[in-house]
Design an enzyme around this catalytic site. Sequence first.
Site: not given
Length: 187
Positions: A78-81, A120, A148, A150
């Site tokens: 995940c590019e956010h976390h 995704q 996910h 996250c």
Amino acid sequence: MTEVDLSKIEKAVSMILEAVGEDPEREGLLDTPKRVAKMYAEVFEGLNKDPRQYFETVFHENHDEVVLVKDIPFHSMCEHHLVPFFGHAHIAYIPRNGVVAGLSKLARAVETTAKRPQLQERITSTVANAMMDMLNPIGVYVIIEAEHMCMTMRGIKKPGAKTVTTVARGIYEHDDVKRAEILSLLK
């Protein structure tokens, strides 16, 4: 093509360990920065690759009906976390003029696209677009189901929740019967 800077990752991991109150010199953590750097090089190896490359070689067959490869396992970050998400991709397409790709190429396109900091939704559309660009099929339908971390290990903490994304291109954009055919094959 940019090389992965392993020593920079090692320094950053040591700093993170210190920032959370750990001792990076503790026996169990001595090689952790090096291991994490090697892991990041591996899990992000798709950054400098284009999934369209897998569709440069094609075959000509007298086949003009659905080709479906389902349950292609993948994992991404995940590019956010920067925590993993993982699941299965299902890819269907209808060849135009008998132009088909090797079946393993569909899985390779998913794997390459997933091996980068990612969303995704982006994996789903990138694979579909690569196939449309390179194979010019009558239609492509990509479905991805993933869990996910996250959402599992932080935040809402709902293990087992799955996210499903779809992308329809060509005939699948407007033909409900064709889309329903794929969904029935997945059951």
